[in-house]
Design a protein around this motif. Structure first.
Motif, PDB file in Angstrom:
ATOM      1  N   TRP A 170      26.449  34.062  43.649  1.00 54.28           N
ATOM      2  CA  TRP A 170      27.296  35.253  43.690  1.00 54.28           C
ATOM      3  C   TRP A 170      27.909  35.457  42.308  1.00 54.28           C
ATOM      4  CZ3 TRP A 170      27.440  38.763  47.431  1.00 54.28           C
ATOM      5  CH2 TRP A 170      27.034  38.399  48.717  1.00 54.28           C
ATOM      6  N   LEU A 195      31.440  37.754  52.379  1.00 53.44           N
ATOM      7  CA  LEU A 195      30.263  38.459  51.899  1.00 53.44           C
ATOM      8  C   LEU A 195      28.999  37.762  52.403  1.00 53.44           C
ATOM      9  CD1 LEU A 195      31.214  39.113  48.164  1.00 53.44           C
ATOM     10  CD2 LEU A 195      31.802  40.444  50.191  1.00 53.44           C
ATOM     11  N   GLY A 240      31.613  43.701  51.687  1.00 55.03           N
ATOM     12  CA  GLY A 240      32.706  44.070  50.811  1.00 55.03           C
ATOM     13  C   GLY A 240      33.691  44.994  51.500  1.00 55.03           C
ATOM     14  N   THR A 295      28.146  44.831  46.126  1.00 55.81           N
ATOM     15  CA  THR A 295      29.095  45.294  47.136  1.00 55.81           C
ATOM     16  C   THR A 295      30.489  45.258  46.530  1.00 55.81           C
ATOM     17  OG1 THR A 295      29.837  44.990  49.434  1.00 55.81           O
ATOM     18  CG2 THR A 295      29.380  42.990  48.184  1.00 55.81           C
ATOM     19  N   GLU A 340      23.281  42.816  49.744  1.00 55.61           N
ATOM     20  CA  GLU A 340      24.613  42.281  49.991  1.00 55.61           C
ATOM     21  C   GLU A 340      25.339  43.143  51.030  1.00 55.61           C
ATOM     22  OE1 GLU A 340      23.970  42.070  45.411  1.00 55.61           O
ATOM     23  OE2 GLU A 340      23.744  43.557  47.005  1.00 55.61           O
TER      24      GLU A 340
END
Length: 119
Positions: free
Chosen positions: A36, A20, A9, A113, A6
């Motif tokens: 997610w 993201l 963030g 993240t 990932e």
């Protein structure tokens, strides 16, 4: 083996936006399910949004109308556009990828993240 990573963030003020990204790589021909999830401080991990290979989507009620999930099947990537962020969106966001079908909690997970939304 499949790796899931990932990115995207960060820290934003309430009302702001973040995007993201999640990349899946390894011995994969195609991925059926990508989702997610997030874990807020002191809470259990919860689904935020998910998407199947044919782009069927599902959202948590708390993010409907603010978040949008999308994917690029050719690149085995999934994205989460987060708008109108609220402090309660704060947490660690994880990407989940499953090659065949969908089984809750299984598949491949990234390291997460951090998303921090300040009031």
């Amino acid at each position: 083996q499949v790796q899931v990573v990932e990115s995207g963030g960060g820290s934003v003020q309430a009302g702001g936006s973040l995007r993201l990204s999640c990349a899946a790589s390894g011995s994969i021909f195609s991925i059926n399910y990508m989702g997610w999830y997030r874990r807020a401080p002191g809470k259990q991990r919860e689904l935020v949004a998910d998407i199947t290979r044919d782009s069927s989507t599902n959202y948590a009620d708390s993010v409907k109308g603010r978040f949008a999930i999308s994917r690029d099947n050719a690149k085995n990537m999934v994205y989460l556009q987060m708008n109108s962020l609220k402090p309660e969106d704060t947490g660690v966001y994880y990407c989940n990828a499953q090659i065949f079908g969908y089984t809750p909690g299984l598949g491949y997970w990234g390291q997460g993240t951090q998303v921090t939304v300040s009031s």
